[in-house]
Design a protein around this motif. Sequence first.
Motif, PDB file in Angstrom:
ATOM      1  N   GLU A 105       0.817  -1.223   0.000  1.00 15.46           N
ATOM      2  CA  GLU A 105       0.000   0.000   0.000  1.00 15.46           C
ATOM      3  C   GLU A 105       0.846   1.265   0.000  1.00 15.46           C
ATOM      4  O   GLU A 105       0.396   2.303  -0.487  1.00 15.46           O
ATOM      5  N   GLU A 106       2.062   1.182   0.524  1.00 21.57           N
ATOM      6  CA  GLU A 106       2.939   2.351   0.537  1.00 21.57           C
ATOM      7  C   GLU A 106       3.253   2.840  -0.880  1.00 21.57           C
ATOM      8  O   GLU A 106       3.531   4.019  -1.074  1.00 21.57           O
ATOM      9  N   SER A 107       3.192   1.958  -1.854  1.00 20.93           N
ATOM     10  CA  SER A 107       3.494   2.314  -3.245  1.00 20.93           C
ATOM     11  C   SER A 107       2.260   2.720  -4.047  1.00 20.93           C
ATOM     12  O   SER A 107       2.386   3.111  -5.199  1.00 20.93           O
ATOM     13  N   CYS A 108       1.084   2.610  -3.436  1.00 21.25           N
ATOM     14  CA  CYS A 108      -0.164   2.902  -4.157  1.00 21.25           C
ATOM     15  C   CYS A 108      -0.695   4.283  -3.785  1.00 21.25           C
ATOM     16  O   CYS A 108      -0.528   4.733  -2.652  1.00 21.25           O
ATOM     17  N   PRO A 109      -1.369   4.936  -4.734  1.00 22.49           N
ATOM     18  CA  PRO A 109      -2.000   6.211  -4.393  1.00 22.49           C
ATOM     19  C   PRO A 109      -3.123   5.986  -3.375  1.00 22.49           C
ATOM     20  O   PRO A 109      -3.665   4.879  -3.274  1.00 22.49           O
ATOM     21  N   ASP A 110      -3.439   7.030  -2.622  1.00 27.36           N
ATOM     22  CA  ASP A 110      -4.533   6.919  -1.654  1.00 27.36           C
ATOM     23  C   ASP A 110      -5.817   6.530  -2.366  1.00 27.36           C
ATOM     24  O   ASP A 110      -6.097   6.992  -3.472  1.00 27.36           O
ATOM     25  N   LEU A 111      -6.585   5.703  -1.722  1.00 25.65           N
ATOM     26  CA  LEU A 111      -7.847   5.249  -2.271  1.00 25.65           C
ATOM     27  C   LEU A 111      -8.957   6.116  -1.685  1.00 25.65           C
ATOM     28  O   LEU A 111      -9.213   6.081  -0.489  1.00 25.65           O
ATOM     29  N   VAL A 112      -9.586   6.923  -2.530  1.00 23.40           N
ATOM     30  CA  VAL A 112     -10.627   7.835  -2.045  1.00 23.40           C
ATOM     31  C   VAL A 112     -12.002   7.500  -2.621  1.00 23.40           C
ATOM     32  O   VAL A 112     -13.004   7.967  -2.117  1.00 23.40           O
ATOM     33  N   ARG A 113     -12.045   6.697  -3.677  1.00 24.68           N
ATOM     34  CA  ARG A 113     -13.301   6.283  -4.306  1.00 24.68           C
ATOM     35  C   ARG A 113     -13.211   4.795  -4.631  1.00 24.68           C
ATOM     36  O   ARG A 113     -12.133   4.226  -4.692  1.00 24.68           O
ATOM     37  N   PHE A 114     -14.369   4.213  -4.885  1.00 19.29           N
ATOM     38  CA  PHE A 114     -14.373   2.841  -5.378  1.00 19.29           C
ATOM     39  C   PHE A 114     -13.696   2.826  -6.741  1.00 19.29           C
ATOM     40  O   PHE A 114     -13.775   3.795  -7.491  1.00 19.29           O
ATOM     41  N   ALA A 141     -17.853   5.745 -11.255  1.00 19.59           N
ATOM     42  CA  ALA A 141     -18.678   6.948 -11.287  1.00 19.59           C
ATOM     43  C   ALA A 141     -20.129   6.523 -11.487  1.00 19.59           C
ATOM     44  O   ALA A 141     -20.458   5.896 -12.504  1.00 19.59           O
ATOM     45  N   ARG A 142     -20.974   6.838 -10.528  1.00 12.63           N
ATOM     46  CA  ARG A 142     -22.389   6.456 -10.608  1.00 12.63           C
ATOM     47  C   ARG A 142     -23.015   7.002 -11.889  1.00 12.63           C
ATOM     48  O   ARG A 142     -22.830   8.149 -12.242  1.00 12.63           O
ATOM     49  N   GLY A 143     -23.728   6.124 -12.577  1.00 10.81           N
ATOM     50  CA  GLY A 143     -24.443   6.535 -13.775  1.00 10.81           C
ATOM     51  C   GLY A 143     -23.594   6.625 -15.029  1.00 10.81           C
ATOM     52  O   GLY A 143     -24.079   7.004 -16.079  1.00 10.81           O
ATOM     53  N   ALA A 144     -22.346   6.269 -14.942  1.00  5.83           N
ATOM     54  CA  ALA A 144     -21.470   6.338 -16.125  1.00  5.83           C
ATOM     55  C   ALA A 144     -21.559   5.012 -16.861  1.00  5.83           C
ATOM     56  O   ALA A 144     -20.598   4.261 -16.938  1.00  5.83           O
ATOM     57  N   ALA A 145     -22.717   4.732 -17.427  1.00  7.94           N
ATOM     58  CA  ALA A 145     -22.962   3.433 -18.060  1.00  7.94           C
ATOM     59  C   ALA A 145     -22.079   3.199 -19.275  1.00  7.94           C
ATOM     60  O   ALA A 145     -21.736   2.084 -19.598  1.00  7.94           O
ATOM     61  N   VAL A 146     -21.710   4.260 -19.959  1.00 10.14           N
ATOM     62  CA  VAL A 146     -20.876   4.115 -21.148  1.00 10.14           C
ATOM     63  C   VAL A 146     -19.644   4.984 -20.970  1.00 10.14           C
ATOM     64  O   VAL A 146     -19.743   6.187 -20.747  1.00 10.14           O
ATOM     65  N   PHE A 147     -18.498   4.363 -21.072  1.00 11.46           N
ATOM     66  CA  PHE A 147     -17.243   5.105 -20.967  1.00 11.46           C
ATOM     67  C   PHE A 147     -16.915   5.658 -22.336  1.00 11.46           C
ATOM     68  O   PHE A 147     -16.887   4.930 -23.325  1.00 11.46           O
TER      69      PHE A 147
END
Length: 183
Positions: free
Chosen positions: A96-105, A170-176
């Motif tokens: 985890e020290e090498s990973c960016p902070d997790l702020v969202r799913f 991202a909620r509701g982002a059905a199509v990227f």
Amino acid sequence: MKRYTRTGDKGETSLIGSRVEKSHPQIEAMGHLDELNSQIGLAIAHQEDETLRTQLTKVQHDLFDLGSELMYAEAPPKMVDLSIVTELERWMDEWEESCPDLVRFILPGGSVAASSLHVARAVCRRVERDLAALGVADRQLPYFNRLSDYLFTVARYANVVAGVPDQEYARGAAVFKPKRKKE
């Protein structure tokens, strides 16, 4: 010694102390455990980090040890020292020290190396559900719970190594819709 025995040709197989149908929940759990171990083997093939490859190989050995307890028709002897749970926690803290902070799913995926670890994590959760339903391996549940957390963590690390950012949910982002290059 021949690889085939023909003893399972009628839909039964053996546990230590009993013959059961191949659809028996304990056999199903062992099959999912085998699938998890195979998926981790595939994930190892995609990893560049030698420390991670070594840890994942250790996990494969642990899974064989834990699976051996499922081979018993009755309550198995306690064969596995679950200090391996603490080992997984220590490894997670280091990665985890090498990973960016997790702020969202985040969505499972990214690089091939990370994606293979996310699939292993999902299979690990299935094994955990199987064991919970069986009620015969409650003492193993902490290991599988922690293993799925570990696989999530190292999947994120594999994306860091590959230079691929995690894709946030991202909620509701059905199509990227990727940005198009100007021509």
